[in-house]
Design an enzyme around this catalytic site. Structure first.
Site, PDB file in Angstrom:
ATOM      1  N   GLY A  95       0.843  -1.191   0.000  1.00 43.13           N
ATOM      2  CA  GLY A  95       0.000   0.000   0.000  1.00 43.13           C
ATOM      3  C   GLY A  95       0.874   1.235   0.000  1.00 43.13           C
ATOM      4  O   GLY A  95       1.996   1.209  -0.497  1.00 43.13           O
ATOM      5  N   CYS A  96       0.390   2.286   0.569  1.00 37.59           N
ATOM      6  CA  CYS A  96       1.129   3.552   0.609  1.00 37.59           C
ATOM      7  C   CYS A  96       2.495   3.349   1.262  1.00 37.59           C
ATOM      8  O   CYS A  96       2.589   2.805   2.353  1.00 37.59           O
ATOM      9  CB  CYS A  96       0.322   4.593   1.383  1.00 37.59           C
ATOM     10  SG  CYS A  96       1.208   6.133   1.648  1.00 37.59           S
ATOM     11  N   PHE A  97       3.537   3.806   0.596  1.00 36.57           N
ATOM     12  CA  PHE A  97       4.870   3.588   1.147  1.00 36.57           C
ATOM     13  C   PHE A  97       5.121   4.358   2.439  1.00 36.57           C
ATOM     14  O   PHE A  97       5.970   3.970   3.231  1.00 36.57           O
ATOM     15  CB  PHE A  97       5.990   3.826   0.142  1.00 36.57           C
ATOM     16  CG  PHE A  97       5.939   5.061  -0.713  1.00 36.57           C
ATOM     17  CD1 PHE A  97       5.464   6.282  -0.273  1.00 36.57           C
ATOM     18  CD2 PHE A  97       6.413   4.985  -2.013  1.00 36.57           C
ATOM     19  CE1 PHE A  97       5.449   7.404  -1.081  1.00 36.57           C
ATOM     20  CE2 PHE A  97       6.411   6.101  -2.841  1.00 36.57           C
ATOM     21  CZ  PHE A  97       5.931   7.321  -2.365  1.00 36.57           C
TER      22      PHE A  97
END
Length: 180
Positions: free
Chosen positions: A13-15
């Site tokens: 997902g979002c880093f």
């Protein structure tokens, strides 16, 4: 530390969220947010967000296998994101948020296959795993403003609502793996 550090790339997902967890893991010596496994070299955030580059938001982890094993790195990974959600993590949607393990050695690939098979067989998830397992390709570091984002912006809304709970889950589940 040993002279045989390992590098693996994880898309969960979002880093920002993934990085926020792994900077706290004992044995992880460097964490960098970036993009991998797309078809263009040196993509930008804006291009990755269009979904046309094929890249995934990832973290590049450099770790000391004498302190933390590849298995433990991946056990954390499977706890802090949903590996059954195709091209999405929570409200973040698009191919850049897919679940992915991008290995640099055959040993990492073998361990990932074992862990994924165990996860699938365990019944922990009601849906099948969709985590892709591939060699890393076309990695590029994300822009400087993405690096250490959670650490620099802990009170930002997204960080409080999405990243902070993942960090809390890591701390609760893996107290033994936290840096001192």
């Amino acid at each position: 530390m040993t002279d045989s550090l390992q590098t693996i790339y994880l898309g969960g997902g979002c880093f920002w969220c993934t990085e926020a967890v792994y900077v706290q893991v004992r044995g992880v010596v460097d964490v960098e947010s970036g993009y991998s496994n797309g078809h263009l070299p040196n993509p930008t955030y804006e291009l990755v967000c269009t979904g046309t580059s094929g890249h995934n938001e990832v973290v590049r982890l450099v770790y000391d296998p004498a302190v933390i094993s590849t298995r433990e790195v991946l056990e954390v990974f499977f706890v802090i994101h949903d590996p059954t959600s195709l091209n999405r993590q929570g409200a973040d949607t698009g191919t850049q948020y897919r679940s992915g393990i991008y290995f640099t050695t055959p040993e990492q690939q073998a361990v990932a296959l074992e862990v994924m098979a165990e996860m699938a067989a365990s019944g922990v998830y009601s849906r099948p795993l969709v985590t892709e397992l591939l060699p890393v390709h076309n990695y590029a570091a994300a822009e400087p403003y993405h690096q250490d984002y959670f650490e620099r912006n802990p009170n930002q809304g997204y960080c409080m609502a999405v990243a902070a709970p993942k960090v809390a889950k890591f701390r609760k589940t893996f107290a033994r793996l936290q840096k001192d």
